[in-house]
Design a protein around this motif. Structure first.
Motif, short mmCIF file in Angstrom:
data_model
loop_
_atom_site.label_atom_id
_atom_site.label_comp_id
_atom_site.label_asym_id
_atom_site.label_seq_id
_atom_site.Cartn_x
_atom_site.Cartn_y
_atom_site.Cartn_z
N TYR A 67 0.84 -1.21 0.00
CA TYR A 67 0.00 0.00 0.00
C TYR A 67 0.87 1.25 0.00
N ASN A 68 1.90 1.24 0.85
CA ASN A 68 2.75 2.41 1.02
C ASN A 68 3.63 2.68 -0.20
N ARG A 69 4.03 1.60 -0.90
CA ARG A 69 4.99 1.77 -2.00
C ARG A 69 4.36 1.70 -3.39
N VAL A 70 3.23 1.02 -3.52
CA VAL A 70 2.66 0.79 -4.85
C VAL A 70 1.28 1.41 -5.00
N ILE A 71 0.38 1.14 -4.07
CA ILE A 71 -1.02 1.57 -4.22
C ILE A 71 -1.18 3.06 -3.95
N GLN A 94 -8.87 -8.06 0.84
CA GLN A 94 -8.40 -9.01 -0.17
C GLN A 94 -7.71 -8.32 -1.35
N PRO A 95 -6.65 -7.56 -1.07
CA PRO A 95 -5.97 -6.83 -2.16
C PRO A 95 -5.26 -7.76 -3.14
N PHE A 96 -4.96 -8.98 -2.70
CA PHE A 96 -4.21 -9.91 -3.54
C PHE A 96 -5.11 -10.95 -4.21
N GLY A 97 -6.42 -10.71 -4.20
CA GLY A 97 -7.35 -11.63 -4.84
C GLY A 97 -7.33 -13.01 -4.21
N ASN A 98 -7.33 -14.03 -5.06
CA ASN A 98 -7.36 -15.40 -4.54
C ASN A 98 -5.96 -16.01 -4.40
N SER A 213 6.55 -16.65 -7.93
CA SER A 213 5.59 -16.34 -9.01
C SER A 213 4.23 -15.98 -8.44
N LEU A 214 3.81 -16.69 -7.39
CA LEU A 214 2.55 -16.36 -6.74
C LEU A 214 2.61 -14.97 -6.12
N VAL A 215 3.75 -14.67 -5.49
CA VAL A 215 3.91 -13.34 -4.88
C VAL A 215 3.83 -12.27 -5.96
N ASN A 216 4.46 -12.52 -7.09
CA ASN A 216 4.41 -11.55 -8.19
C ASN A 216 2.97 -11.37 -8.68
N ASP A 217 2.23 -12.48 -8.81
CA ASP A 217 0.82 -12.39 -9.22
C ASP A 217 0.02 -11.53 -8.24
N ALA A 218 0.30 -11.72 -6.95
CA ALA A 218 -0.41 -10.96 -5.91
C ALA A 218 -0.11 -9.47 -6.04
N LEU A 219 1.17 -9.13 -6.27
CA LEU A 219 1.56 -7.72 -6.36
C LEU A 219 0.99 -7.07 -7.62
N MET A 224 -2.99 -3.37 -10.12
CA MET A 224 -4.07 -3.16 -11.09
C MET A 224 -5.34 -2.61 -10.42
N ASN A 225 -5.61 -3.05 -9.20
CA ASN A 225 -6.83 -2.63 -8.49
C ASN A 225 -6.57 -1.49 -7.50
N GLY A 226 -5.47 -0.74 -7.74
CA GLY A 226 -5.06 0.30 -6.82
C GLY A 226 -6.14 1.28 -6.40
N PRO A 227 -6.84 1.95 -7.34
CA PRO A 227 -7.86 2.94 -6.96
C PRO A 227 -8.99 2.35 -6.10
#
Length: 318
Positions: A67-71, A94-98, A213-219, A224-227
């Motif tokens: 949140y602090n660095r990306v969103i 749930q910022p990282f989806g599933n 790879s999962l961590v990258n998908d989460a980030l 993408m859903n930042g706003p």
């Protein structure tokens, strides 16, 4: 040792992801990554920790950093209190989806069989150590004495006992060990079945070395859903509360990591899967070890070979 090396490499791989693709949060992600793989090791080696909990804890701790660095990056960092609010709210937002749920499923499927396998190896070691130091009865001692030394009283110092006589005596001495045989064979069969099942979604190497790879998908999903995430955060935690703070830069040694990963490539004979298969193939040779121990002892050294004169307990015969 191979399991420990695998965990270290998976941790390094995840750290490399942050250093290469998310450098501005790499330093802050170091502790969550280290704690996560420490708990992976604790689970694997038998400590009573929950895979679901330590995966959730990792993503909980990561969310304030993301949140602090990306969103919602700002000129200064969010306060510790605000970061704690984000950490607690992560499972609702749930910022990282599933991805966390997917990671929990993969970890539980891969870690539990590997943990069971390692515990089973320790059990096998206990059995071998216990049966390696058995105390034999006085009757056994007397029977062995009769079998090996009574011929000497008749001047027959070179004769060995007959095979049948030897087997009767040794089997009597090893009666307690023979009871282990059926359970030992079942134990090896169970290890074989467990080992065969540790593939695909249950392959520990695949799951751990692809965790990054999962961590990258989460980030990616969070970015993408930042706003939308910012709106949700404002409703739960309010607008960001910021405080001056210097964030250290990435200090991870990527070259060291890359060398390690080359050592653990899929073609390398030292992979955990190959070592396990090799171990099982060796263990199969000893499936009947306890049941055939008397035959091995008499056939290899104690009894006379076929066709040679032998001592039957009373006389020399062929």
């Amino acid at each position: 040792e191979t399991s420990e090396m695998l965990i270290r490499l998976a941790e390094n791989y995840t750290s490399t992801l942050f250093c290469n693709a998310y450098r501005n949060m790499a330093a802050e992600a170091t502790v969550p990554v280290q704690e996560f793989f420490t708990e992976v090791g604790l689970f694997l080696f038998g400590t009573d920790v929950s895979a679901e909990e330590f995966v959730n804890r990792f993503f909980d701790t990561l969310f304030p950093v993301v949140y602090n660095r990306v969103i919602n990056p700002g000129p200064t960092d969010i306060s510790l209190e605000y970061a704690e609010c984000l950490r607690v709210a992560r499972r609702d937002i749930q910022p990282f989806g599933n991805v966390p749920r997917k990671a929990i499923g993969q970890m539980e499927r891969a870690l539990l069989p590997s943990r069971t396998f390692l515990q089973a190896l320790n059990l096998g070691i206990e059995v071998i150590n216990t049966t390696d130091h058995l105390h034999f009865s006085k009757d056994c001692g007397r029977a062995l004495l009769r079998m090996q030394y009574c011929p000497h009283c008749q001047g027959l110092t070179l004769s060995k006992p007959c095979m049948g006589y030897c087997l009767n005596v040794i089997r009597g001495c090893l009666a307690d060990i023979a009871e282990v045989d059926l359970h030992w064979q079942g134990y090896i069969q169970s290890l074989e079945e467990l080992s065969r099942g540790m593939s695909g979604a249950y392959n520990l190497e695949h799951v751990l070395l692809n965790f990054h790879s999962l961590v990258n998908d989460a980030l990616v999903q969070a970015r993408m859903n930042g706003p939308e995430l910012s709106e949700q955060v404002n409703k739960i935690c309010g607008p960001p509360v910021r405080m001056p703070k210097e964030s250290p830069s990435c200090s991870f040694d990527q070259n060291k990591d890359n060398q390690g990963l080359k050592m653990f490539s899929r073609d390398n004979e030292e992979t955990l899967t190959n070592r396990r298969k090799e171990f099982i193939s060796h263990l199969r040779l000893y499936r009947a070890f306890y049941g055939s121990l008397a035959d091995q002892l008499c056939g290899n050294e104690l009894a006379a070979a076929d066709g040679l004169p032998c001592w039957n307990g009373e006389d020399i015969i062929r």
